[in-house]
Design a protein around this motif. Structure first.
Motif, mmCIF file in Angstrom:
data_model
loop_
_atom_site.group_PDB
_atom_site.id
_atom_site.type_symbol
_atom_site.label_atom_id
_atom_site.label_comp_id
_atom_site.label_asym_id
_atom_site.label_seq_id
_atom_site.Cartn_x
_atom_site.Cartn_y
_atom_site.Cartn_z
ATOM 1 N N ASN A 172 0.847 -1.189 0.000
ATOM 2 C CA ASN A 172 0.000 0.000 0.000
ATOM 3 C C ASN A 172 0.890 1.248 0.000
ATOM 4 O OD1 ASN A 172 -2.112 1.845 0.378
ATOM 5 N ND2 ASN A 172 -2.044 1.601 2.622
ATOM 6 N N ALA A 173 1.082 1.817 -1.185
ATOM 7 C CA ALA A 173 2.006 2.956 -1.296
ATOM 8 C C ALA A 173 1.574 4.116 -0.403
ATOM 9 C CB ALA A 173 2.082 3.414 -2.758
ATOM 10 N N ALA A 174 0.273 4.318 -0.244
ATOM 11 C CA ALA A 174 -0.203 5.446 0.580
ATOM 12 C C ALA A 174 0.188 5.248 2.044
ATOM 13 C CB ALA A 174 -1.716 5.589 0.441
ATOM 14 N N GLY A 175 0.184 4.010 2.501
ATOM 15 C CA GLY A 175 0.607 3.743 3.883
ATOM 16 C C GLY A 175 2.074 4.069 4.067
ATOM 17 N N LEU A 176 2.884 3.695 3.090
ATOM 18 C CA LEU A 176 4.322 4.011 3.172
ATOM 19 C C LEU A 176 4.571 5.512 3.049
ATOM 20 C CD1 LEU A 176 5.924 1.075 1.188
ATOM 21 C CD2 LEU A 176 6.400 1.696 3.564
ATOM 22 N N ASP A 177 3.677 6.213 2.325
ATOM 23 C CA ASP A 177 3.847 7.664 2.195
ATOM 24 C C ASP A 177 3.903 8.338 3.561
ATOM 25 O OD1 ASP A 177 3.798 7.516 -0.534
ATOM 26 O OD2 ASP A 177 1.719 8.208 -0.762
ATOM 27 N N PHE A 178 3.078 7.851 4.493
ATOM 28 C CA PHE A 178 3.077 8.461 5.828
ATOM 29 C C PHE A 178 4.472 8.394 6.455
ATOM 30 C CE2 PHE A 178 2.900 7.564 10.450
ATOM 31 C CZ PHE A 178 2.696 8.881 10.852
ATOM 32 N N TYR A 179 5.107 7.225 6.384
ATOM 33 C CA TYR A 179 6.433 7.080 6.999
ATOM 34 C C TYR A 179 7.498 7.855 6.224
ATOM 35 C CZ TYR A 179 3.890 3.814 9.789
ATOM 36 O OH TYR A 179 2.953 3.281 10.637
ATOM 37 N N ASP A 180 7.261 7.976 4.950
ATOM 38 C CA ASP A 180 8.139 8.788 4.113
ATOM 39 C C ASP A 180 8.131 10.254 4.597
ATOM 40 O OD1 ASP A 180 9.381 7.876 1.417
ATOM 41 O OD2 ASP A 180 8.800 9.979 1.151
ATOM 42 N N ARG A 181 6.911 10.768 4.816
ATOM 43 C CA ARG A 181 6.778 12.148 5.316
ATOM 44 C C ARG A 181 7.391 12.281 6.703
ATOM 45 N NH1 ARG A 181 1.453 11.316 3.246
ATOM 46 N NH2 ARG A 181 0.535 11.001 5.317
ATOM 47 N N LEU A 182 7.139 11.289 7.548
ATOM 48 C CA LEU A 182 7.650 11.320 8.924
ATOM 49 C C LEU A 182 9.182 11.357 8.931
ATOM 50 C CD1 LEU A 182 7.060 11.001 12.037
ATOM 51 C CD2 LEU A 182 7.190 8.525 11.662
ATOM 52 N N VAL A 183 9.787 10.474 8.147
ATOM 53 C CA VAL A 183 11.253 10.407 8.107
ATOM 54 C C VAL A 183 11.836 11.724 7.584
ATOM 55 C CG1 VAL A 183 13.190 9.311 6.884
ATOM 56 C CG2 VAL A 183 11.434 7.899 7.995
ATOM 57 N N ASP A 184 11.249 12.252 6.546
ATOM 58 C CA ASP A 184 11.767 13.525 6.017
ATOM 59 C C ASP A 184 11.642 14.645 7.042
ATOM 60 O OD1 ASP A 184 12.585 12.434 3.662
ATOM 61 O OD2 ASP A 184 10.838 13.085 2.493
ATOM 62 N N ALA A 185 10.499 14.679 7.738
ATOM 63 C CA ALA A 185 10.299 15.742 8.734
ATOM 64 C C ALA A 185 11.281 15.584 9.899
ATOM 65 C CB ALA A 185 8.860 15.720 9.234
ATOM 66 N N LEU A 186 11.567 14.345 10.281
ATOM 67 C CA LEU A 186 12.546 14.116 11.355
ATOM 68 C C LEU A 186 13.920 14.622 10.923
ATOM 69 C CD1 LEU A 186 11.426 10.540 12.440
ATOM 70 C CD2 LEU A 186 11.466 12.547 13.943
ATOM 71 N N LEU A 187 14.316 14.227 9.719
ATOM 72 C CA LEU A 187 15.641 14.634 9.243
ATOM 73 C C LEU A 187 15.731 16.153 9.129
ATOM 74 C CD1 LEU A 187 16.173 11.813 6.609
ATOM 75 C CD2 LEU A 187 17.378 12.056 8.796
ATOM 76 N N ASP A 188 14.654 16.782 8.659
ATOM 77 C CA ASP A 188 14.649 18.255 8.572
ATOM 78 C C ASP A 188 14.833 18.890 9.942
ATOM 79 O OD1 ASP A 188 14.317 18.231 5.881
ATOM 80 O OD2 ASP A 188 12.156 18.692 5.901
ATOM 81 N N ALA A 189 14.312 18.216 10.982
ATOM 82 C CA ALA A 189 14.404 18.769 12.343
ATOM 83 C C ALA A 189 15.702 18.364 13.035
ATOM 84 C CB ALA A 189 13.205 18.298 13.160
ATOM 85 N N GLY A 190 16.575 17.650 12.318
ATOM 86 C CA GLY A 190 17.856 17.239 12.912
ATOM 87 C C GLY A 190 17.739 16.027 13.813
ATOM 88 N N LEU A 191 16.663 15.261 13.674
ATOM 89 C CA LEU A 191 16.476 14.051 14.496
ATOM 90 C C LEU A 191 16.760 12.813 13.652
ATOM 91 C CD1 LEU A 191 13.264 15.442 16.035
ATOM 92 C CD2 LEU A 191 14.965 14.332 17.485
ATOM 93 N N THR A 192 17.521 11.871 14.208
ATOM 94 C CA THR A 192 17.826 10.641 13.472
ATOM 95 C C THR A 192 16.696 9.635 13.676
ATOM 96 O OG1 THR A 192 20.165 11.031 13.859
ATOM 97 C CG2 THR A 192 19.546 8.824 13.146
ATOM 98 N N PRO A 193 16.104 9.135 12.575
ATOM 99 C CA PRO A 193 15.015 8.154 12.711
ATOM 100 C C PRO A 193 15.556 6.754 13.032
ATOM 101 C CG PRO A 193 15.167 9.030 10.437
ATOM 102 C CD PRO A 193 16.363 9.513 11.175
ATOM 103 N N TYR A 194 14.965 6.101 14.009
ATOM 104 C CA TYR A 194 15.266 4.706 14.352
ATOM 105 C C TYR A 194 13.981 3.894 14.190
ATOM 106 C CZ TYR A 194 20.025 5.216 16.017
ATOM 107 O OH TYR A 194 21.379 5.409 16.077
#
Ligand code: BGC
Length: 418
Positions: A95-117
């Motif tokens: 489900n590409a739309a489900g993965l889109d959510f995590y895609d947005r989350l990871v990008d927003a974390l990286l933009d904020a200087g937070l490393t995603p685990y």
């Protein structure tokens, strides 16, 4: 004697959550039910009659939650990825739309200087997997591998470390993202014998083996530990087939430890299989009833360090249930959680001083959330969430104290605690 707690340069300070406990958005963008949706919607299962349909609504409010972490000066965020968002149905289609959510989350974390685990799987097994036998059906190995593969292919270009379960998860990550580090998070009950009696010491060793090493040893050593009085009987129940032990064996780049409490164990021949019983300890209790014993964190770190060849270790969860809400001044003075965090970070610093390779710490949890069968009654967050109102977030005293220690604020530890 009191000593100052110090942490190595580059030590990673984080907070942890899991998908089902915070996301809500039960059927958003193609997600189907997990076993926790169906369980929570079965009358009588959850203490306060609640469910995870909305939870913290992190699915929509993640930018605000990331801003809170950034405000606290955290380095990293551990979250889990909902399997039924990624593979909602038995046909296995991604489900590409489900993965889109995590895609947005990871990008927003990286933009904020937070490393995603990211963690692959935190209890929310898809209902379609459960209907086909769940963990008891061997096909689950392939289904889990397909889910891991889909996630790693989509996010792998931005993730340095993955937390998985099973050797199949390790294989999927290594195949799709060869440069990434892979580990898993093991939930442990650090074990103390009830006395110096050799029978109690042996019983405590069996408890440690059954509760802690049982999940780690087959993966890193290729064999189950001696956890029962009659190991042949115990292993005989498990339907282990030729090739299974070889297939289970794998290599991790790091070991994640989740620790909440401790177990005190005595010999008890009336339990014919395990020959042990648990006893109550004298420590204070967090609101869930679990004994608080900060020196246990140092003890489990030393044990894992000694038994598994001085691995890189992360505390992937550690936390305290404390129901304190906003007072008349609007602030949340969660003194028990502050005491819990100070004690545990101090004993972790002590283990580091003693040579254990601890690389990071993720507090459980960033937010008050859906605490499984306890619903919203048990609050583990460093940030209070208004579940009866508009879901507003209020960072608690514990969040500020944690941020202060992470930023190099003074903290002592007692080097005489056992
Ligand atoms: C689980 C969390 C849970 C916590 C407190 C941990 O073992 O990973 O999901 O909230 O325990 O019960």
């Amino acid at each position: 004697m009191l000593r100052p707690a110090t942490f190595p340069a580059g030590f990673l300070w984080g907070a942890a959550t899991s998908a089902f406990q915070i996301e809500g958005a039960r059927h958003a963008e193609g997600k189907t039910d997990s076993i926790w949706d169906t369980f929570a919607h079965t009358p009588g299962r959850i203490a306060d009659g609640s469910n995870g349909d909305v939870a913290c609504d992190h699915y929509h409010r993640y930018p605000e939650d990331i801003a809170i972490m950034r405000g606290l000066g955290l380095d990293a965020y551990r979250f889990s990825i909902s399997w039924p968002r990624v593979i909602p149905n038995a046909d296995g289609a991604v489900n590409a739309a489900g993965l889109d959510f995590y895609d947005r989350l990871v990008d927003a974390l990286l933009d904020a200087g937070l490393t995603p685990y990211p963690t692959l799987f935190h209890w929310d097994l898809p209902a379609w997997v459960a209907e086909r036998g769940g963990w008891a059906d061997r096909s689950v190995i392939g289904w889990f591998g397909a889910y891991a593969d889909a996630v790693v292919r989509r996010l792998g270009d931005r993730i340095g470390t993955w937390l998985v379960i099973h050797a199949e998860g390790v294989r999927a990550v290594r195949a799709a993202a060869p440069g990434a580090a892979v580990g898993a998070a093991w939930n442990m009950d650090v074990t103390y014998p009830a006395s110096d009696d050799t029978a109690d010491i042996a019983a405590a060793e069996r408890f440690h083996a059954r509760t802690n090493a049982w999940y780690l040893d087959p993966l890193v050593r290729g064999a189950y530990p001696t956890a029962y009085l009659d190991m042949d009987a115990a292993l005989g129940r498990m339907d282990i087939r030729p090739g299974d032990m070889e297939a289970m064996r794998t290599e991790f780049d790091l070991i994640g430890l989740n620790l909440y409490s401790r177990a005190i164990v005595a010999h008890d021949p009336s339990d014919a299989l395990s020959g042990m019983r648990r006893e109550q300890g004298p420590g204070w209790r967090q609101s869930f009833g679990w004994e608080v014993w900060p020196a246990g964190l140092r003890r489990i770190l030393r044990r894992v360090d000694a038994d598994y060849g001085h691995p890189a270790i992360y505390i992937t969860e550690n936390g305290c249930a404390d129901a304190t809400g906003p007072g008349p001044d609007g602030a949340v003075h969660d003194a028990d959680r502050v005491r819990y965090i100070e004690g545990h970070l101090g004993q972790m610093a002590r283990a580091i001083d003693e040579g254990v390779d601890v690389r990071g710490y993720f507090a459980w949890s960033l937010l008050d959330n859906f605490e499984w069968q306890a619903g919203y009654e048990q609050r583990f967050g460093m940030v209070w969430v208004d579940f009866d109102g508009d879901l507003r977030r209020v960072p608690k005293d514990s969040a500020r104290r944690y941020a202060e220690i992470a930023a190099g604020g003074a903290l002592d530890y007692d080097d005489a605690l056992e």
